[in-house]
Structure formats: structure tokens, C-alpha cells
Write a protein that holds these residues in place. Sequence first.
Motif, short mmCIF file in Angstrom:
data_model
loop_
_atom_site.label_atom_id
_atom_site.label_comp_id
_atom_site.label_asym_id
_atom_site.label_seq_id
_atom_site.Cartn_x
_atom_site.Cartn_y
_atom_site.Cartn_z
N LEU A 19 2.03 23.83 -7.39
CA LEU A 19 2.49 24.11 -8.75
C LEU A 19 2.11 25.52 -9.16
O LEU A 19 1.05 26.03 -8.79
N VAL A 20 3.01 26.14 -9.90
CA VAL A 20 2.74 27.44 -10.51
C VAL A 20 2.96 27.30 -12.01
O VAL A 20 4.00 26.78 -12.44
N VAL A 21 1.98 27.73 -12.79
CA VAL A 21 2.13 27.71 -14.24
C VAL A 21 2.23 29.16 -14.74
O VAL A 21 1.24 29.89 -14.77
N PRO A 22 3.45 29.62 -15.08
CA PRO A 22 3.61 30.96 -15.63
C PRO A 22 3.10 30.98 -17.08
O PRO A 22 3.36 30.06 -17.85
N CYS A 23 2.43 32.05 -17.42
CA CYS A 23 1.91 32.18 -18.79
C CYS A 23 2.34 33.51 -19.38
O CYS A 23 2.47 34.52 -18.68
N LEU A 24 2.54 33.49 -20.70
CA LEU A 24 2.90 34.69 -21.45
C LEU A 24 1.67 35.23 -22.15
O LEU A 24 0.93 34.48 -22.81
N VAL A 25 1.43 36.52 -22.00
CA VAL A 25 0.34 37.20 -22.70
C VAL A 25 0.96 38.35 -23.48
O VAL A 25 1.65 39.19 -22.90
N THR A 26 0.74 38.38 -24.79
CA THR A 26 1.42 39.38 -25.63
C THR A 26 0.54 40.58 -25.94
O THR A 26 0.69 41.21 -26.98
N ASP A 27 -0.38 40.91 -25.03
CA ASP A 27 -1.13 42.15 -25.19
C ASP A 27 -0.16 43.32 -25.29
O ASP A 27 0.80 43.41 -24.51
N GLY A 28 -0.38 44.19 -26.23
CA GLY A 28 0.49 45.34 -26.37
C GLY A 28 1.65 45.12 -27.32
O GLY A 28 2.44 46.05 -27.55
N ALA A 29 1.78 43.91 -27.87
CA ALA A 29 2.84 43.67 -28.84
C ALA A 29 2.56 44.43 -30.13
O ALA A 29 1.40 44.58 -30.54
N HIS A 30 3.61 44.92 -30.75
CA HIS A 30 3.45 45.62 -32.03
C HIS A 30 3.44 44.61 -33.17
O HIS A 30 4.14 43.59 -33.13
N HIS A 31 2.63 44.89 -34.17
CA HIS A 31 2.56 44.01 -35.35
C HIS A 31 2.99 44.82 -36.57
O HIS A 31 2.39 45.83 -36.92
N TYR A 32 4.08 44.35 -37.21
CA TYR A 32 4.70 45.11 -38.28
C TYR A 32 4.32 44.62 -39.67
O TYR A 32 4.61 45.29 -40.66
N GLY A 33 3.74 43.42 -39.71
CA GLY A 33 3.47 42.85 -41.02
C GLY A 33 4.72 42.37 -41.72
O GLY A 33 4.72 42.15 -42.94
N ASP A 34 5.79 42.23 -40.96
CA ASP A 34 7.07 41.77 -41.48
C ASP A 34 7.53 40.62 -40.59
O ASP A 34 7.65 40.77 -39.37
#
Length: 433
Positions: A332-347
Motif C-alpha cells: 500500500l502507498v498512502v499519498p499525502c498533501l502538505v501545503t507548506d509554502g501556500a499563500h494565505h490571503y485572509g480572504d
Amino acid sequence: MSEEGYRVWAVPGLPEILPGDDLAKMIATAEPTLVDGDVLVVTSKVVSKAEGRSVPATDREAAIDAETVRVVARRGRLRVVENRQGLVMAAAGVDASNTPTGTVLLLPEDPDASARRLRDGVRAALGVTVGVIVTDTSGRPWRAGLTDMAIGAAGVRVLDDLRGASDGHGNPLGATVVATADELAAAGDLVKGKLAGLPVAVVRGLDHLVDAEDGTGARALVRDARDDMFRLGTSEAVREALTLRRTVRRFSDEPVDGEAVRRAVASAVTAPAPHHTTPWRFVLLESPASRTRLVDAMREAWIADLRGDGKSEESITRRVRRGDVLRDAPYLVVPCLVTDGAHHYGDARRDAAEREMFVVAAGAGVQNLLVALAGERLGSAWVSSTMFCRDVVREVLGLPADWDPMGAVAVGHPAEEPRPRARRDPEAFIEVR
């Protein structure tokens, strides 16, 4: 080989070959001194002419299409293909040279049968037993220039298997199988040449390569697709891997090579991602214990959710059974999402769009993984179930809180051949503006 070695010479005096000509009789007339054990090396072009394989073709490409079984590689108008004779060569062996304008020459329909007929014809005319090689010119992978190779054979040992013998130092030969028919074809080409109008050569002195029986023919020289490590060109290999990428739900007991999975992960992480980030992580469940712990924990979470939805026990059992592919898979392989580097706009709108970009990148990584696994001849099934119990998955696998499991991929060797895929017309998915 005899102590005197061997001789090779071209046969002079053959006229232009026309459809219906008795080529064997013409060769016997031009070279009446043939003896038992000689090998005739005959250019396929004259065999095709005698067999009436010249066809009208104002469009050579259409003739190539008609002779093509599979495109191996393409670069511009140049195509290397597998033709109807099972040979892999440029332009399917369709030749527009040395034939009247507006026609092309196709290869003999069955080159081995052509070689047998020539052998029988020479025996009938002269009473001698010769070997026959029908040749055509071809390029070779990794090597510049052209050479002749055997496309048809009769009465000749086309492969000389030396495996099990020892070299001069006593070392056992474990992989040496000599393509003697191709070597004879190349030897003949040295004296026939490409421009001299000498389509037939004789090799004398290699009697040990000539057999009383017709033998396997040159078809034995064609490598089986399962053993061909270089079956496709680069772009064709990608397209075939995409075609091979099928959802597989039943796996054999054959173990999965973890290095093959790691190579697939290396392909997965070449997917595009926003802001030059690397939003993929892949958890490899290689031990049976880790797989069982995860699947059991997810099963309990699914059952609790379904009961909370008011589903009947029968419905729950049926729905949970869909996850058996994860339990039965050997890897089994469990792919995971990591959102390091995502921009945060406050919107809210822009932040939602930002996350969607990362989710799309995760999907691209999973697709790369599945295609690469198919290229490794591994089957797979992407199951979205981990996304319904992410906290459980993180806890069981000991993952950081910011890793989002994006489904699980069951991996293994398919237990059976997949059913043919229904063809989808790409035009049904296209809008042009």
C-alpha cells in the motif's frame, strides 16, 4: 568452420526480376556450381518483385499505414514500426527505391516461406542442399549506419546457443546466443553492396550452419515482447503506460519490489506544483502488520460513520467490502498533501483557490505514480477512503498533523489480464473557442 575458412561472393548475371519469375531457377542458372552446405543470401527486394509485392502507391505513407501493426517510435515523418511480419523497422520495410515511379515494394508476405521455396527450387534445379537467408536493410538501436539482417531463413541455424559452454579461460557462458543468420546476412551484404545490382551472394565453407531440415526460420530472431526491454520509443512508452494504467482489484501472491515503487515515487514528484513547492509525501506500507493496522482502523471508522448515517447492517457490510482491495493488496502507498509554502490571503475565496491549487498538484503526483507503476508492470487501485478518516490514518501511521492523506493506492501484480478498456472519443471532451 572448415580449416580453410569461408568464402563470400556475389552472383553475377541476374537480370531484372519481374513478377512471376522463377527466382530459384534464375539463381541456379546464374550460379550452377552451388554445392551442398552453401548458403544463399538473397536480398528481399528481388524476392518481393518475383512474388508480385510491388503495389501502386502514390502515397507511401498510406502503404506504411497498411503494413503497420504497432508504432514503436515516431520522429516527425519517420516511423519505426512493427509490421505484419512481426519485424520492427523503419517505414514497415516499405521501399520506394528500385521500383517504377508510383509504386512501392512491400516485404515478402512470409519471408520464411519464401526462403523455403527458394531452397526447394535450387534443390530441384541442381540437386544440392543449400541454406537460404532472405535479407533486408535495417538500422539498429544505439548504432549509426545500416546493415543487412535476416528476415527469412530456411535450412540455416539462425541462432547458435553457446550457453553452458566455456570460453578459453574456462569461464562458463551464461548469456551468449549468436545471431548467425544476421551475421551471414551482413557478410553477404559486403559483396552484394547497395548500388551494384547484385542481389544474391553465396557463402561457402560454413557447412556446419546448414541443416537438412528447414528449421525454425528467421522468425526465431524476433525477440518476444515480454523480454524486450526497449520495446518503445520515449513518447510511445509514455502513451502505453497511460494505456496500461488500469484499476486492478485482484492481485497475485507475487511480492512487490519496493525499489520499483520508489522509482514510481521518483516519477510522481516530477508533477507540477504551485510556488515551486513540493507538496507530496508518500507513506509506503511494506509490512503486513502496518497494512492490517491501517485497514482495520479505517474499517471501524467507516462502520461508525455509516451507522451514524442510519445505514442498515447489510448495507454497511456491502459498502465496507469495497475496501477489501486494500486488505488483499501486497503493498500500500498512502499519498499525502502538505501545503507548506501556500499563500494565505485572509480572504476565503482566494484561500480556497490556493488550497485547490495544491490539491490539483497532489492529484497530478498521484497520476504520475499510477502511470509509473504501470510502466513497472505493477497494477494499482487508487481508493479515496483515507480522506474520510484522515485523523485515524494520521494516528495509526504516526503522521504529522499537517499531512493530509489523499486516499490509498493498492499495489501488486495483477491476478488476471484486465478487460479491454472502452474507447473514449477525445472529441467528446473537447471544446474549441
